[in-house]
Design a protein around this motif. Sequence first.
Motif, PDB file in Angstrom:
ATOM      1  N   GLY A  94     -13.716  17.184 -12.018  1.00  0.00           N
ATOM      2  CA  GLY A  94     -13.592  17.777 -11.035  1.00  0.00           C
ATOM      3  C   GLY A  94     -12.653  18.973 -10.591  1.00  0.00           C
ATOM      4  O   GLY A  94     -12.816  19.850  -9.680  1.00  0.00           O
ATOM      5  N   LEU A  95     -11.279  18.065 -10.509  1.00  0.00           N
ATOM      6  CA  LEU A  95     -10.233  18.666  -9.902  1.00  0.00           C
ATOM      7  C   LEU A  95      -9.170  18.479 -10.669  1.00  0.00           C
ATOM      8  O   LEU A  95      -7.966  19.631 -10.134  1.00  0.00           O
ATOM      9  N   GLY A  96      -8.818  18.033 -11.568  1.00  0.00           N
ATOM     10  CA  GLY A  96      -7.711  17.251 -12.217  1.00  0.00           C
ATOM     11  C   GLY A  96      -6.551  16.345 -11.916  1.00  0.00           C
ATOM     12  O   GLY A  96      -7.337  15.912 -11.061  1.00  0.00           O
ATOM     13  N   PRO A  97      -6.293  16.554 -13.592  1.00  0.00           N
ATOM     14  CA  PRO A  97      -5.368  14.951 -13.275  1.00  0.00           C
ATOM     15  C   PRO A  97      -4.057  15.531 -11.533  1.00  0.00           C
ATOM     16  O   PRO A  97      -3.545  14.507 -10.721  1.00  0.00           O
ATOM     17  N   THR A  98      -3.503  16.291 -11.705  1.00  0.00           N
ATOM     18  CA  THR A  98      -3.019  16.612  -9.895  1.00  0.00           C
ATOM     19  C   THR A  98      -3.242  16.807  -8.919  1.00  0.00           C
ATOM     20  O   THR A  98      -3.046  15.660  -8.505  1.00  0.00           O
ATOM     21  N   ALA A  99      -4.210  16.973  -8.987  1.00  0.00           N
ATOM     22  CA  ALA A  99      -5.092  17.694  -7.003  1.00  0.00           C
ATOM     23  C   ALA A  99      -5.442  15.779  -7.624  1.00  0.00           C
ATOM     24  O   ALA A  99      -5.982  15.635  -6.307  1.00  0.00           O
ATOM     25  N   GLY A 100      -6.157  15.867  -8.340  1.00  0.00           N
ATOM     26  CA  GLY A 100      -7.256  14.187  -8.095  1.00  0.00           C
ATOM     27  C   GLY A 100      -5.783  13.083  -7.825  1.00  0.00           C
ATOM     28  O   GLY A 100      -6.411  12.365  -7.278  1.00  0.00           O
ATOM     29  N   ILE A 101      -4.662  12.980  -8.636  1.00  0.00           N
ATOM     30  CA  ILE A 101      -3.776  12.152  -8.376  1.00  0.00           C
ATOM     31  C   ILE A 101      -3.636  12.251  -6.274  1.00  0.00           C
ATOM     32  O   ILE A 101      -3.658  11.011  -6.079  1.00  0.00           O
ATOM     33  N   PHE A 102      -3.460  13.695  -6.312  1.00  0.00           N
ATOM     34  CA  PHE A 102      -2.479  13.153  -4.384  1.00  0.00           C
ATOM     35  C   PHE A 102      -4.202  12.726  -3.851  1.00  0.00           C
ATOM     36  O   PHE A 102      -3.900  12.177  -2.736  1.00  0.00           O
ATOM     37  N   VAL A 103      -5.498  13.405  -4.233  1.00  0.00           N
ATOM     38  CA  VAL A 103      -6.286  12.776  -3.515  1.00  0.00           C
ATOM     39  C   VAL A 103      -6.514  11.267  -3.412  1.00  0.00           C
ATOM     40  O   VAL A 103      -7.159  11.015  -2.874  1.00  0.00           O
ATOM     41  N   ASN A 104      -5.737  10.980  -4.660  1.00  0.00           N
ATOM     42  CA  ASN A 104      -6.885   9.657  -4.908  1.00  0.00           C
ATOM     43  C   ASN A 104      -5.876   8.769  -3.639  1.00  0.00           C
ATOM     44  O   ASN A 104      -6.211   7.556  -2.826  1.00  0.00           O
ATOM     45  N   GLN A 152       1.048  -1.065  -0.137  1.00  0.00           N
ATOM     46  CA  GLN A 152      -0.088   0.394   0.101  1.00  0.00           C
ATOM     47  C   GLN A 152       0.673   1.360  -0.101  1.00  0.00           C
ATOM     48  O   GLN A 152       0.650   2.290  -0.842  1.00  0.00           O
ATOM     49  N   VAL A 153       1.567   1.519   0.798  1.00  0.00           N
ATOM     50  CA  VAL A 153       2.710   2.557   0.683  1.00  0.00           C
ATOM     51  C   VAL A 153       3.352   2.902  -0.415  1.00  0.00           C
ATOM     52  O   VAL A 153       3.633   4.010  -0.769  1.00  0.00           O
ATOM     53  N   LEU A 154       3.682   1.409  -1.435  1.00  0.00           N
ATOM     54  CA  LEU A 154       4.441   1.864  -2.745  1.00  0.00           C
ATOM     55  C   LEU A 154       3.183   2.098  -3.457  1.00  0.00           C
ATOM     56  O   LEU A 154       3.508   3.113  -4.281  1.00  0.00           O
ATOM     57  N   PHE A 155       1.771   1.472  -3.265  1.00  0.00           N
ATOM     58  CA  PHE A 155       0.795   2.290  -4.074  1.00  0.00           C
ATOM     59  C   PHE A 155       0.949   3.662  -4.296  1.00  0.00           C
ATOM     60  O   PHE A 155       0.990   4.990  -4.785  1.00  0.00           O
ATOM     61  N   MET A 156       0.904   4.165  -2.959  1.00  0.00           N
ATOM     62  CA  MET A 156       1.294   5.490  -2.673  1.00  0.00           C
ATOM     63  C   MET A 156       2.139   6.649  -2.959  1.00  0.00           C
ATOM     64  O   MET A 156       1.799   7.547  -3.465  1.00  0.00           O
ATOM     65  N   GLY A 157       3.107   5.615  -3.066  1.00  0.00           N
ATOM     66  CA  GLY A 157       4.353   6.167  -3.235  1.00  0.00           C
ATOM     67  C   GLY A 157       4.192   6.685  -5.360  1.00  0.00           C
ATOM     68  O   GLY A 157       4.781   8.276  -5.310  1.00  0.00           O
ATOM     69  N   VAL A 158       3.960   5.771  -5.490  1.00  0.00           N
ATOM     70  CA  VAL A 158       3.543   5.885  -7.088  1.00  0.00           C
ATOM     71  C   VAL A 158       2.897   7.103  -7.348  1.00  0.00           C
ATOM     72  O   VAL A 158       2.926   8.635  -7.627  1.00  0.00           O
ATOM     73  N   SER A 159       1.316   7.080  -6.626  1.00  0.00           N
ATOM     74  CA  SER A 159       0.474   8.194  -6.690  1.00  0.00           C
ATOM     75  C   SER A 159       1.159   9.652  -6.275  1.00  0.00           C
ATOM     76  O   SER A 159       1.290  10.355  -7.153  1.00  0.00           O
ATOM     77  N   ALA A 160       1.832   9.698  -5.471  1.00  0.00           N
ATOM     78  CA  ALA A 160       2.587  11.270  -5.409  1.00  0.00           C
ATOM     79  C   ALA A 160       4.024  10.920  -6.225  1.00  0.00           C
ATOM     80  O   ALA A 160       3.317  12.312  -6.521  1.00  0.00           O
ATOM     81  N   ALA A 161       4.668  10.621  -6.553  1.00  0.00           N
ATOM     82  CA  ALA A 161       5.297  10.844  -7.288  1.00  0.00           C
ATOM     83  C   ALA A 161       4.630  11.424  -9.179  1.00  0.00           C
ATOM     84  O   ALA A 161       4.937  11.600  -9.630  1.00  0.00           O
ATOM     85  N   TRP A 162       3.570  10.857  -9.430  1.00  0.00           N
ATOM     86  CA  TRP A 162       3.143  10.725 -10.508  1.00  0.00           C
ATOM     87  C   TRP A 162       2.326  12.564 -10.167  1.00  0.00           C
ATOM     88  O   TRP A 162       2.276  12.820 -11.346  1.00  0.00           O
ATOM     89  N   GLY A 163       1.688  12.691  -9.016  1.00  0.00           N
ATOM     90  CA  GLY A 163       1.382  14.185  -8.999  1.00  0.00           C
ATOM     91  C   GLY A 163       2.809  15.605  -8.746  1.00  0.00           C
ATOM     92  O   GLY A 163       2.396  16.431  -9.486  1.00  0.00           O
ATOM     93  N   ILE A 164       3.652  14.648  -8.113  1.00  0.00           N
ATOM     94  CA  ILE A 164       4.592  15.737  -8.165  1.00  0.00           C
ATOM     95  C   ILE A 164       5.417  16.071  -9.994  1.00  0.00           C
ATOM     96  O   ILE A 164       5.414  17.098 -10.102  1.00  0.00           O
ATOM     97  N   LEU A 165       5.209  15.041 -10.944  1.00  0.00           N
ATOM     98  CA  LEU A 165       5.187  15.018 -11.821  1.00  0.00           C
ATOM     99  C   LEU A 165       4.660  15.880 -12.585  1.00  0.00           C
ATOM    100  O   LEU A 165       5.050  16.259 -13.494  1.00  0.00           O
ATOM    101  N   PHE A 166       3.613  15.335 -12.521  1.00  0.00           N
ATOM    102  CA  PHE A 166       2.455  16.629 -13.159  1.00  0.00           C
ATOM    103  C   PHE A 166       2.436  18.158 -12.827  1.00  0.00           C
ATOM    104  O   PHE A 166       2.472  18.415 -13.022  1.00  0.00           O
TER     105      PHE A 166
END
Length: 405
Positions: free
Chosen positions: A169-179, A86-100
């Motif tokens: 509603g939020l856009g890809p950057t905010a959406g991926i962080f909320v996820n 789960q931490v790996l999942f969250m880390g990947v989502s956070a990395a996507w968000g930073i790159l976006f």
Amino acid sequence: MPRPPRRFAALRNKDCRPYLFGAGLAMMADNVEHVITYWVLWEKFQSPALAGFAVISHWLPFLLLSVWFGSLADRYDCRRVIQAAQVLFMGVSAAWGILFLTDTLQVWHAGVLLVLHGIAGALWGPGEQLMLHDFVGPDELPSAVRLNATFRSLGVLFGPVVGSVLLLGLGPTAGIFVNIAFYLPLTLFLFRTKFTGHTRDAHVRPRVGVLESLRVLRELGSNRTLVAMIAVAGLASFFVGASLQSAMPIFATDLGAGDAGLAYGVLLFANGAGGVLGGVLLEATTRLRPTVRTAVVATGIYGVTSLGFAVTGSYPLAVVLLLVGGVAHLASMSITQTVVQLLSPPADRGRVLGVYGMSSGGLRAGSGFTVGLLGAAVGVHASLAWSAIALCVGTAVAAWYALRD
């Protein structure tokens, strides 16, 4: 006289119930990430090759790493193994968000993150199944496996809906962080539960290594029922697997029914809803026992409905076939997985389930060849039809192997 199984037994279990809801949310988050990242990747790179790699990278870790991850589940506290996933999942989502956010996403970044996301899914699998066994014990294990598959199907069903809402509603950057928040309930629950995946079975923890994994594979070959159930799950994944969903736009266009976009959405919904409906029906009736025969019949029905879907020209019939096929697929998957769990030696259960995950998950990458590449040569309708026939024949052979004297 044995007591009949309780309806929705795993949901009545106060230890298992929070896990099921948490797993459903985490699976939804998995699919939300797909919706957001696949859209961004296509908008930015317009690369069919990268789109194909996204599918392969999701399932290839199951094929290559499931047995080793099963060894980790056998050896260590499964709570921590699942939390690591789960931490790996969250880390990947956070990395996507930073790159976006920084607009620095490159193709190689996407490739690495897609692979890490697939690894997280493969790491989660064996530990999850050991936890289910630990929560409820062997008597109510069929209910736990069915309901876990049902909640995962709910996550798959609602993931695209929630992902689209976040994207629009939020856009890809905010959406991926909320996820990221959707992974937290399961992660936090695992700090609270006393079950480790090994609480009910006292045994010497095996070493983690290639030789130990090879030993389990050799011993597994002597149990025809285990081999047959793992083979049946692999056949369904290899011949139909993920290709049905990826080819759905073609079927929606060919079947017509007015607006192609609406037709596509209804077909996708029917495909996902069948799994949810199957889990509810099986739990409500509690009549389907986890045996080789029921697994074979369910897989055969899945093959027949896939064949019917491939050749029909009727849109309403196609929707019905997808619903029935979804019910049959959930029944097949949950029954084969339950039989494998019940027959596995406690000390090797994680690795045996790793082999099952390698077959049922990893071989989904092969459906891109059996339906996708073959479809480029003979048409998707014909390729799915022939793949469904091969699934039915292979299932019959596996049944003969398991049941012969």
